[in-house]
Scaffold this motif. Structure first.
Motif, PDB file in Angstrom:
ATOM      1  N   GLY A 193       0.797  -1.216   0.000  1.00  0.00           N
ATOM      2  CA  GLY A 193       0.000   0.000   0.000  1.00  0.00           C
ATOM      3  C   GLY A 193       0.831   1.266   0.000  1.00  0.00           C
ATOM      4  N   GLY A 194       0.360   2.269  -0.718  1.00  0.00           N
ATOM      5  CA  GLY A 194       1.054   3.545  -0.794  1.00  0.00           C
ATOM      6  C   GLY A 194       1.114   4.038  -2.216  1.00  0.00           C
ATOM      7  N   VAL A 195       1.739   5.199  -2.404  1.00  0.00           N
ATOM      8  CA  VAL A 195       1.825   5.837  -3.717  1.00  0.00           C
ATOM      9  C   VAL A 195       3.224   5.627  -4.277  1.00  0.00           C
ATOM     10  CG1 VAL A 195       1.645   8.009  -4.978  1.00  0.00           C
ATOM     11  CG2 VAL A 195       0.131   7.568  -3.029  1.00  0.00           C
ATOM     12  N   LYS A 196       3.284   5.123  -5.520  1.00  0.00           N
ATOM     13  CA  LYS A 196       4.564   4.866  -6.183  1.00  0.00           C
ATOM     14  C   LYS A 196       4.542   5.491  -7.573  1.00  0.00           C
ATOM     15  CE  LYS A 196       6.085   1.784  -3.034  1.00  0.00           C
ATOM     16  NZ  LYS A 196       4.949   1.857  -2.095  1.00  0.00           N
ATOM     17  N   LYS A 197       5.680   6.086  -7.977  1.00  0.00           N
ATOM     18  CA  LYS A 197       5.851   6.561  -9.350  1.00  0.00           C
ATOM     19  C   LYS A 197       6.689   5.538 -10.094  1.00  0.00           C
ATOM     20  CE  LYS A 197       5.363  11.518  -8.441  1.00  0.00           C
ATOM     21  NZ  LYS A 197       5.970  12.867  -8.577  1.00  0.00           N
ATOM     22  N   LEU A 198       6.084   4.937 -11.124  1.00  0.00           N
ATOM     23  CA  LEU A 198       6.701   3.812 -11.813  1.00  0.00           C
ATOM     24  C   LEU A 198       6.808   4.097 -13.308  1.00  0.00           C
ATOM     25  CD1 LEU A 198       4.641   0.992 -10.037  1.00  0.00           C
ATOM     26  CD2 LEU A 198       6.903   1.846  -9.402  1.00  0.00           C
ATOM     27  N   MET A 199       7.783   3.425 -13.946  1.00  0.00           N
ATOM     28  CA  MET A 199       7.976   3.538 -15.388  1.00  0.00           C
ATOM     29  C   MET A 199       7.469   2.269 -16.068  1.00  0.00           C
ATOM     30  SD  MET A 199       9.435   6.515 -15.900  1.00  0.00           S
ATOM     31  CE  MET A 199      10.147   6.358 -17.548  1.00  0.00           C
ATOM     32  N   PHE A 200       6.868   2.443 -17.240  1.00  0.00           N
ATOM     33  CA  PHE A 200       6.315   1.313 -17.970  1.00  0.00           C
ATOM     34  C   PHE A 200       6.677   1.433 -19.447  1.00  0.00           C
ATOM     35  CE2 PHE A 200       3.690   2.007 -14.285  1.00  0.00           C
ATOM     36  CZ  PHE A 200       3.518   0.720 -13.761  1.00  0.00           C
ATOM     37  N   ALA A 201       7.269   0.380 -19.984  1.00  0.00           N
ATOM     38  CA  ALA A 201       7.560   0.332 -21.414  1.00  0.00           C
ATOM     39  C   ALA A 201       6.254   0.351 -22.208  1.00  0.00           C
ATOM     40  CB  ALA A 201       8.365  -0.924 -21.745  1.00  0.00           C
ATOM     41  N   LEU A 202       6.343   0.680 -23.476  1.00  0.00           N
ATOM     42  CA  LEU A 202       5.143   0.801 -24.299  1.00  0.00           C
ATOM     43  C   LEU A 202       4.416  -0.527 -24.451  1.00  0.00           C
ATOM     44  CD1 LEU A 202       3.517   2.902 -25.907  1.00  0.00           C
ATOM     45  CD2 LEU A 202       4.905   2.314 -27.921  1.00  0.00           C
ATOM     46  N   ASP A 203       5.135  -1.637 -24.332  1.00  0.00           N
ATOM     47  CA  ASP A 203       4.490  -2.939 -24.486  1.00  0.00           C
ATOM     48  C   ASP A 203       4.064  -3.540 -23.146  1.00  0.00           C
ATOM     49  OD1 ASP A 203       7.011  -3.518 -23.505  1.00  0.00           O
ATOM     50  OD2 ASP A 203       7.332  -5.233 -24.825  1.00  0.00           O
ATOM     51  N   GLU A 204       4.086  -2.729 -22.079  1.00  0.00           N
ATOM     52  CA  GLU A 204       3.585  -3.161 -20.778  1.00  0.00           C
ATOM     53  C   GLU A 204       2.550  -2.154 -20.288  1.00  0.00           C
ATOM     54  OE1 GLU A 204       6.690  -4.058 -18.014  1.00  0.00           O
ATOM     55  OE2 GLU A 204       7.709  -5.430 -19.386  1.00  0.00           O
ATOM     56  N   PHE A 205       1.855  -2.498 -19.202  1.00  0.00           N
ATOM     57  CA  PHE A 205       0.738  -1.683 -18.737  1.00  0.00           C
ATOM     58  C   PHE A 205       0.628  -1.829 -17.229  1.00  0.00           C
ATOM     59  CE2 PHE A 205      -3.952  -0.532 -18.975  1.00  0.00           C
ATOM     60  CZ  PHE A 205      -3.756   0.705 -19.573  1.00  0.00           C
ATOM     61  N   PRO A 206       0.213  -0.779 -16.509  1.00  0.00           N
ATOM     62  CA  PRO A 206       0.133  -0.852 -15.042  1.00  0.00           C
ATOM     63  C   PRO A 206      -1.029  -1.734 -14.566  1.00  0.00           C
ATOM     64  CG  PRO A 206       0.354   1.429 -15.811  1.00  0.00           C
ATOM     65  CD  PRO A 206      -0.008   0.593 -16.999  1.00  0.00           C
ATOM     66  N   VAL A 207      -0.754  -3.017 -14.431  1.00  0.00           N
ATOM     67  CA  VAL A 207      -1.752  -3.994 -13.974  1.00  0.00           C
ATOM     68  C   VAL A 207      -1.097  -4.869 -12.910  1.00  0.00           C
ATOM     69  CG1 VAL A 207      -3.259  -5.912 -14.624  1.00  0.00           C
ATOM     70  CG2 VAL A 207      -2.903  -4.007 -16.211  1.00  0.00           C
ATOM     71  N   PHE A 208      -1.816  -5.072 -11.808  1.00  0.00           N
ATOM     72  CA  PHE A 208      -1.249  -5.756 -10.654  1.00  0.00           C
ATOM     73  C   PHE A 208      -2.266  -6.749 -10.088  1.00  0.00           C
ATOM     74  CE2 PHE A 208       0.261  -1.470 -11.182  1.00  0.00           C
ATOM     75  CZ  PHE A 208       1.634  -1.586 -11.127  1.00  0.00           C
ATOM     76  N   ILE A 209      -1.752  -7.903  -9.656  1.00  0.00           N
ATOM     77  CA  ILE A 209      -2.605  -8.954  -9.109  1.00  0.00           C
ATOM     78  C   ILE A 209      -2.431  -8.995  -7.601  1.00  0.00           C
ATOM     79  CG2 ILE A 209      -3.068 -11.432  -9.084  1.00  0.00           C
ATOM     80  CD1 ILE A 209      -2.104 -11.530 -11.968  1.00  0.00           C
ATOM     81  N   ARG A 210      -3.533  -9.044  -6.906  1.00  0.00           N
ATOM     82  CA  ARG A 210      -3.494  -9.085  -5.448  1.00  0.00           C
ATOM     83  C   ARG A 210      -2.893 -10.417  -4.971  1.00  0.00           C
ATOM     84  NH1 ARG A 210      -7.108  -6.373  -1.985  1.00  0.00           N
ATOM     85  NH2 ARG A 210      -8.619  -6.149  -3.692  1.00  0.00           N
ATOM     86  N   LYS A 211      -1.943 -10.361  -4.059  1.00  0.00           N
ATOM     87  CA  LYS A 211      -1.409 -11.567  -3.443  1.00  0.00           C
ATOM     88  C   LYS A 211      -2.558 -12.324  -2.771  1.00  0.00           C
ATOM     89  CE  LYS A 211       1.843 -14.289  -1.618  1.00  0.00           C
ATOM     90  NZ  LYS A 211       2.635 -15.227  -2.452  1.00  0.00           N
ATOM     91  N   GLY A 212      -2.664 -13.603  -3.078  1.00  0.00           N
ATOM     92  CA  GLY A 212      -3.759 -14.420  -2.568  1.00  0.00           C
ATOM     93  C   GLY A 212      -4.796 -14.753  -3.623  1.00  0.00           C
ATOM     94  N   ALA A 213      -4.678 -14.136  -4.812  1.00  0.00           N
ATOM     95  CA  ALA A 213      -5.717 -14.261  -5.835  1.00  0.00           C
ATOM     96  C   ALA A 213      -5.732 -15.636  -6.500  1.00  0.00           C
ATOM     97  CB  ALA A 213      -5.523 -13.192  -6.898  1.00  0.00           C
ATOM     98  N   ILE A 214      -6.891 -15.941  -7.061  1.00  0.00           N
ATOM     99  CA  ILE A 214      -7.088 -17.068  -7.969  1.00  0.00           C
ATOM    100  C   ILE A 214      -7.580 -16.480  -9.287  1.00  0.00           C
ATOM    101  CG2 ILE A 214      -8.406 -19.172  -8.441  1.00  0.00           C
ATOM    102  CD1 ILE A 214      -8.641 -19.580  -5.422  1.00  0.00           C
TER     103      ILE A 214
END
Length: 566
Positions: free
Chosen positions: A418-439
């Motif tokens: 949790g928190g605010v992060k400034k991140l870099m993403f290549a053009l062939d990637e996208f800001p998508v994240f999976i919650r730990k514990g997910a199915i």
């Protein structure tokens, strides 16, 4: 009203409105009841990738779809947009545009491509049936016409039973050709220009009444004729006034399972307008919609970065559709754009079991599938996928992470709390994240996105990111009772289960140690394969591939249970 600064304020306002209007706020609803697993009332095919071109013909539409397939890009549906008939409201294909509409539909079906036809509630003055309808009193306000964007026409009177019979007979002309759905376009607000709109027996009709009758008639009559795998595509929310997500609602969630949020421009402002309307639609608990990738309206320019980021956004919406004015074919931008587009369409198709199931469960809970979160233009797709789409140029994105641990989809070695992060993403990637514990159940048919290979195509791949405790996921099916997938992790043990299902299952357990022992539910040891190729020949077994352990169950018709000790 769609500049960058205003858009940041709007996105936070939409998130707060969702928070205060939702029973669970920003939470994932830990106290929600278990999924019913009953078949949803819409078909799974609506979640496949659709395409369409503005002003098409039978020849050009077929070439358009074939070109996508020739570039290795899967297609699930095509929309034959306006114009396709001799005149709006006549339902007779224009022989100059579609010389054999029935053959056209058959040819698309042979390619496993579903077919939408564009439609409205209007009958234009030029339609051969217009005079008959007016003389018999089948239109609102004695046949008074209005000027709208596609001609001068009158409104069918849905409160008049004879008018509805007459209208249905016209619809039958194309329903009998076996179409799969209607793109129900928003001419209905023009009913307010009648001032007042008068129906059968002198009944005064509001826009709210008319849009309900209009959309419901296309939805229910088409299903009555052709079956429950037919749908309509309508606007959920479309703020055409200020483009900030004002709650201008076009239809009811009970009939709109293949929605799109109206006509946006092809630049960053248009993408933000689409996001505003999509996040606004969440307040009204719509579960399945998207936007025209690349925008419907064009300024005559091509914006490669906007198009790519919009396609990536589309991959993480329940509906991924691409069409409108200007250039929308990814290979016409350049090879890189086509490669990225293909990758994300394939990823969207992989996600269909997750999207369909989460949309079905959301529908039961009367909540949206796309759930706004704190942060600028952020949302959860279902319970466990966090999406922070790009809404302006650049490769840096500020992401506000909710509590829990979040795993970056495109590099699982990267995790965030949790928190605010400034991140870099290549053009062939996208800001998508999976919650730990997910199915996360997937349909994997190749190795493009790293979730398996062609060997996986015989199975439903189930990504698992275990954490201590128990987790359940309801896997919904279109035509039968679904299955409950689950795991329980305690100390150095993990138990993976599925209730009875007709699917073969390939559990992909991520981030866990190499197993010391693996057994089935009865305690019998499961064999360890030397390769994935060997694993898929086994009735059941497991294979360790670096930080991922694969567990295969070829026959889960009586359920499945795998017990792992570390």
């Amino acid at each position: 009203m769609n500049d960058r600064f205003t858009s940041r304020i709007v996105s936070w306002a939409l998130a707060l409105l969702f928070f205060f209007s939702s029973a669970n706020g920003f939470s994932v609803g830990k106290n929600n009841p278990d999924p019913t697993l009953e078949p949803p009332i819409w078909p799974a095919w609506v979640h496949k990738h659709w395409v369409w071109e503005h002003n098409s013909t039978q020849e050009s539409a077929m070439r358009y779809v074939t070109d996508y397939l020739d570039h290795g890009i899967p297609i699930g549906a095509v929309n034959l947009d306006n114009p396709w008939d001799t005149e709006v409201g006549e339902f007779v294909p224009d022989p100059d545009l579609y010389p054999d509409m029935a053959e056209c539909i058959r040819d698309f079906h042979a390619m496993d491509v579903r077919v939408f036809l564009w439609v409205t509630c209007m009958v234009n003055e030029g339609a051969p049936g217009f005079q008959e309808g007016k003389e018999k009193g089948y239109f609102l306000s004695n046949g008074k016409t209005v000027k709208w964007w596609s001609g001068q026409g009158a409104f069918i009177d849905y409160t008049n039973p004879e008018a509805v019979k007459w209208w249905h007979k016209k619809l039958d002309n194309v329903l009998d050709m076996g179409i799969d759905g209607w793109k129900v376009d928003g001419a209905d607000p023009y009913v307010m220009l009648l001032m007042p709109a008068m129906g059968y027996g002198g009944h005064h009709i509001t826009w709210n009444e008319y849009k309900r009758d209009f959309n419901n008639d296309f939805f229910y009559y088409t299903r009555e004729k052709l079956g429950n795998d037919r749908v309509i595509s309508c606007r959920p929310v479309n703020d055409f006034v200020l483009r900030v997500g004002l709650p201008i609602v076009y239809t009811d969630r009970e009939v709109n399972f293949a929605g799109w949020v109206g006509d946006n421009f092809n630049d960053w402002g248009g993408l933000r307008h689409a996001l505003n309307d999509m996040l606004s639609s969440s307040r009204f608990n719509f579960v399945s919609y998207g936007s025209d990738i690349g925008g419907f309206r064009t300024d005559g320019k091509q914006y490669k970065d906007v198009f790519i980021r919009w396609a990536q956004l589309g991959a993480f919406c329940p509906v991924m559709e691409n069409g409108g004015g200007g250039e929308h074919r990814p290979w016409m931008f350049d090879g890189e754009t086509c490669d990225i587009y293909r990758k994300f369409v394939m990823l969207h198709h992989e996600l269909i079991p997750y999207i369909y199931s989460q949309a079905a469960y959301s529908y039961e809970l009367v909540k949206p599938t796309m759930r706004p979160q704190p942060g600028t233009y952020q949302y959860l797709l279902g319970d466990d996928i966090l999406v922070a789409p790009f809404f302006e140029e650049g490769s840096r994105r500020t992401v506000t992470f909710p509590k829990d641990e979040w795993i970056y989809l495109f590099d699982e070695s990267k995790t965030y709390t949790g928190g605010v992060k400034k991140l870099m993403f290549a053009l062939d990637e996208f800001p998508v994240f999976i919650r730990k514990g997910a199915i996360i159940p997937l349909d994997v048919v190749n190795d493009v996105n790293g979730h398996g290979s062609a060997l996986s195509s015989r199975y439903t791949t189930v990504l698992m990111y275990p954490k201590a405790g128990e987790k359940k996921f309801g896997l919904y099916e279109e035509d039968r009772k679904g299955a409950m997938l689950s795991y329980e992790k305690s100390g150095l043990s993990l138990t993976v289960k599925s209730t009875a299902t007709g699917r073969s299952l390939l559990f992909s357990v991520r981030g866990e140690p190499v197993p010391r022992e693996v057994a089935d539910g009865g305690g019998a040891p499961l064999p360890r394969a030397d390769s994935m190729a060997q694993l898929v020949t086994m009735a059941s077994g497991y294979f360790v591939d670096g930080g991922v352990t694969w567990y295969a169950v070829k026959d889960a018709s009586a359920g499945a249970e795998i017990r792992v000790a570390y």
